[in-house]
Design an enzyme around this catalytic site. Structure first.
Site, PDB file in Angstrom:
ATOM      1  N   ASP A 186      60.903  42.877  36.346  1.00 40.22           N
ATOM      2  CA  ASP A 186      59.797  43.013  35.388  1.00 40.22           C
ATOM      3  C   ASP A 186      60.028  44.211  34.475  1.00 40.22           C
ATOM      4  OD1 ASP A 186      57.321  42.493  34.255  1.00 40.22           O
ATOM      5  OD2 ASP A 186      56.208  42.572  36.140  1.00 40.22           O
ATOM      6  N   MET A 187      59.260  44.315  33.402  1.00 43.12           N
ATOM      7  CA  MET A 187      59.387  45.418  32.427  1.00 43.12           C
ATOM      8  C   MET A 187      58.078  45.420  31.653  1.00 43.12           C
ATOM      9  SD  MET A 187      60.447  47.041  29.562  1.00 43.12           S
ATOM     10  CE  MET A 187      61.756  48.051  28.918  1.00 43.12           C
TER      11      MET A 187
ATOM     12  N   ASP B  45      52.073  35.454  31.536  1.00 38.29           N
ATOM     13  CA  ASP B  45      51.087  35.758  32.574  1.00 38.29           C
ATOM     14  C   ASP B  45      49.881  34.828  32.473  1.00 38.29           C
ATOM     15  OD1 ASP B  45      52.378  37.693  33.966  1.00 38.29           O
ATOM     16  OD2 ASP B  45      51.491  39.373  32.884  1.00 38.29           O
TER      17      ASP B  45
HETATM   18  C1  DGJ Z   1      53.588  41.532  35.132  1.00 41.25           C
HETATM   19  C2  DGJ Z   1      54.094  40.186  35.544  1.00 41.25           C
HETATM   20  O1  DGJ Z   1      54.182  39.337  34.451  1.00 41.25           O
HETATM   21  C3  DGJ Z   1      53.186  39.636  36.633  1.00 41.25           C
HETATM   22  O2  DGJ Z   1      53.596  38.344  36.990  1.00 41.25           O
HETATM   23  C4  DGJ Z   1      53.217  40.562  37.813  1.00 41.25           C
HETATM   24  O3  DGJ Z   1      54.509  40.604  38.357  1.00 41.25           O
HETATM   25  C5  DGJ Z   1      52.780  41.953  37.387  1.00 41.25           C
HETATM   26  N1  DGJ Z   1      53.544  42.419  36.274  1.00 41.25           N
HETATM   27  C6  DGJ Z   1      52.906  42.922  38.535  1.00 41.25           C
HETATM   28  O4  DGJ Z   1      52.613  44.194  38.173  1.00 41.25           O
END
Ligand code: DGJ
Length: 696
Positions: free
Chosen positions: A448-449, A516
């Site tokens: 993730d980032m 998301d």
């Molecule tokens: C952003 C991601 O897109 C989510 O799916 C999740 O992993 C969160 N970060 C966790 O902090």
């Protein structure tokens, strides 16, 4: 297979793709100039075009304007610059000329040099079917500042009109397709954020305004880069349009000098006939055949704990989810954020990558073993490039983040960006990631980032601007290294959903987290925009709970599954709380997905009907003799006529059997007339139709 030829008498290179031709030549000044890009043209025909420049009939324009293979700044070239250099003595104009070239199979390198300064420019071309990959390499014996270094300039034929297709968006609403007339002048699509971005994606398609999903010529350019980028379309009053692009952003300078060459990322260009549908299928084929590291694999059905538990991660909770996931038929269990350090919310702990012993008293081992024991692979969430100021890592190394000495350190989601261009930071990340993966036998990382760059400084470093490129390169190098050291490891790219989806990251990951936003209705649009360049094989899509986490909308489980089944299916709800009837339905639909998965993940995709607020949205996939159709109706209307869905990609001479009803259909009828999908009554109705070619 393509072919690259040099026609010496005409000083022209002809690149012959599967169904397209690209050609360039040396102009009167020995500079590479564009000749042709479009439908197949024999070399003998290409030479007729070479050298046909406009006469120099006015004193204000360059006769070759817009035809530079790499529009270098200097002289009377006023076009959008693709290459801008300032030499040590302050000279800015480039005067360059051809020196030599090499053709090695499907690769052409044209080596040029400045006429005075020891500055070398190599233009690279590589044929991948009909995709022409291009990049630029710069080298210098004395220091020079490169203000702009695009990977390529692409000149389109002179059309009566031009139209641009691209995607825009924001967090949880990525890849929204836009189709607009191409404005005269310059139109810039860009990210200045250090990441690919949610608000735009590094590709653009151009047509003459008449292409449809099934008909017409479409040109496309896409960048293989996950940092800041820029794509500029330039449309002149003389009727020409170019697309130029590469990494970087205005004001960020690259320094090139002895031992410091600069190689740009790949810009891929594609010409297709057959409308936007054919263009997208050609992009998908390119990604599958030439970009993804393990294209032949079928991606497993995944479970992810994020929407179920948020930061409330415990060993017992994860075990319970894993047991239920295995019973549903899930093949890869992924524990998301919240398993390490003081990470009980988004305010602390990022950077402290030791398992939280209050949550996992015996470490990660027992959970990983339990998941493996349930017959699933184990994946885990990481965000290596980030740190919470409230962390032991930041307290020990406050200088590791991007920062300027007299400026605030702007936080987004309570976090700062680690400067991966620093070798010590990259080595630290490699150390803990290698241990994490190696010691626990981890099969999958969700990488993730969650914020863009700001105050992107590197105090003490003479060439601070290089961090913009070197950060991304260090991330790529680390992913490559981990994959090499752990051949079974697979990676999902994520950046707060779809903030890091591009051809660069797809070259070292196996799938991307699309958004998301897991609301099935919103997803139809997000997935539609995504599909214009990127394949279903890499599109991670989860079924989550009602009401939706982001939109608060409730949608029937079957519809949610059918939308997610159009990509790499995952489940992300609190499945322990699902009622028995949902569990039973989920089990059936996961089994169905496993049956159609080769068709969805490896087949050709046809967008039969785009998402609309009303009516039916439909998609079809074809692989060998099998076809799968997804149809979704958001809202039912009284007495609304049912329109057959005209299918595509089938054999007109064959008959197809519906695997569920046993009914058979003529391929020709399905293509010419269509199929009326048996959608249940009511709103949020959806269905999956499986058609198998009958062997005679
Ligand atoms: C952003 C991601 O897109 C989510 O799916 C999740 O992993 C969160 N970060 C966790 O902090």
């Amino acid at each position: 297979m393509g072919e690259i030829r040099f026609l010496e008498d005409h000083r022209t290179w002809v690149l012959t793709g599967t169904s397209s031709t690209y050609a360039l030549r040396l102009d009167e000044d020995d500079v590479p100039a564009h000749v042709y890009w479009g439908p197949p043209l024999a070399a003998a025909d290409v030479v007729e075009l070479a050298g046909k420049t406009l006469p120099w009939w006015d004193g204000f324009n360059d006769p070759n304007e817009g035809l530079g293979e790499l529009a270098a700044d200097g002289g009377t070239r006023y076009w959008t610059p693709a290459l801008q250099v300032r030499f040590a003595d302050g000279t800015r104009a480039l005067e360059w000329r051809y020196e030599t070239h090499e053709i090695t199979g499907d690769h052409l390198a044209i080596r040029c040099t400045d006429r005075h300064y020891p500055f070398r420019i190599t233009l690279h071309y590589r044929l991948r079917g009909d995709v022409v990959e291009r990049w630029t390499e710069l080298a210098a014996d004395t220091e020079a500042e490169v203000i702009r270094a695009d990977s390529a300039t692409w000149a389109l034929p002179v059309f009566e009109d031009y139209r641009l297709s691209h995607v825009t968006g924001r967090w949880a609403a990525e890849t929204q397709l836009r189709r607009v007339p191409a404005p005269h002048g310059e139109t810039v699509f860009a990210s200045r954020r250090g990441i690919t971005g949610h608000h735009a994606n590094p590709w653009v398609m151009v047509d003459d305004g008449t292409a449809t999903e099934r008909h017409g010529e479409v040109y496309g350019v896409a960048l293989a880069w996950s940092g800041s980028w820029r794509l500029t379309t330039t449309r002149s009053s003389t009727g020409r349009l170019t697309v130029s692009g590469g990494f970087g952003q205005d004001g960020v300078v690259h320094r090139v000098g002895p031992g410091k060459p600069l190689t740009t990322p790949i810009a891929a260009g594609l010409y297709t006939r057959g409308g936007f549908g054919a263009a997208s299928r050609a992009w998908h084929a390119y990604v599958l055949d030439h970009v993804l590291p393990h294209p032949g694999e079928l991606r497993p059905v995944l479970y992810n704990s994020w929407e179920a538990t948020g930061f409330d991660v415990t060993e017992a909770g994860q075990r319970a989810l894993a047991e239920r996931a295995a019973a549903l038929g899930v093949e890869l269990f992924v524990m998301d954020d919240g398993w390490f350090g003081a990470r009980t919310g988004d305010h602390a702990g990022l950077g402290d990558w030791q398992v939280n012993r209050e949550r996992f008293p015996d470490g990660l081992g027992p959970l990983v073993e339990a998941v493996h024991g349930l017959g699933m692979k184990f994946g885990i969430w990481v965000e290596p490039e980030m740190v919470n100021p409230d962390s032991d890592l930041y307290r020990a190394h406050p200088d590791w983040v991007l920062h300027h000495p007299h400026r605030r350190r702007s936080e987004l989601r309570n976090q700062l960006v680690l400067n991966f261009a620093r070798p010590d930071v990259a080595a630290w990340a490699r150390g803990w990631l290698d241990r994490l993966v190696g010691e626990h036998g981890i099969d999958f990382l969700k990488w993730d980032m969650n914020r863009p760059f700001s105050e992107a400084g590197w105090p003490g470093e003479a060439d601070q601007d290089r961090l913009w490129v070197d950060h991304t390169r260090a991330v790529y190098a680390l992913m490559d290294r981990l994959r090499a050291d752990h051949p079974g490891l697979r990676i999902e790219a994520c950046s707060g959903g779809g903030g890091r989806i591009d051809l660069g990251v797809l070259a070292r990951t196996d799938q991307v987290w699309t958004s998301d936003n897991t609301d099935a209705l919103d997803r139809l649009r997000i997935q539609h925009g995504y599909s214009h360049v990127y394949p279903a094989r890499a599109m991670s899509a989860w079924v989550t709970d009602n009401p939706n986490f982001v939109t608060a909308r409730s949608v029937p489980l079957r519809f949610r599954f059918h939308v997610a089944m159009a990509g790499v299916l995952g489940v992300g709800g609190d499945i322990v709380r699902w009622p028995v009837e949902d569990v039973a339905l989920a089990r059936d639909l996961i089994a169905l997905y496993k049956d159609i998965r080769p068709v969805v993940q490896h087949g050709a995709q046809y967008r039969l009907r785009p998402p609309a607020d009303d009516g039916v949205t439909a998609l079809q996939y074809v692989h060998g003799g099998r076809a799968v159709v997804f149809a979704y109706r958001q809202a039912a209307h009284f007495n609304a006529p049912e329109r057959p869905l005209r299918l595509d990609g089938l054999d007109p001479a064959a008959r197809y059997r519906d695997a569920d009803t046993g009914r058979t259909h003529s391929g020709a009828v399905l293509l010419a007339h269509g199929l009326v999908p048996a959608l249940p009554a009511g709103d949020f109705a959806s269905t999956v139709v499986r058609l198998d070619r009958i062997k005679i």
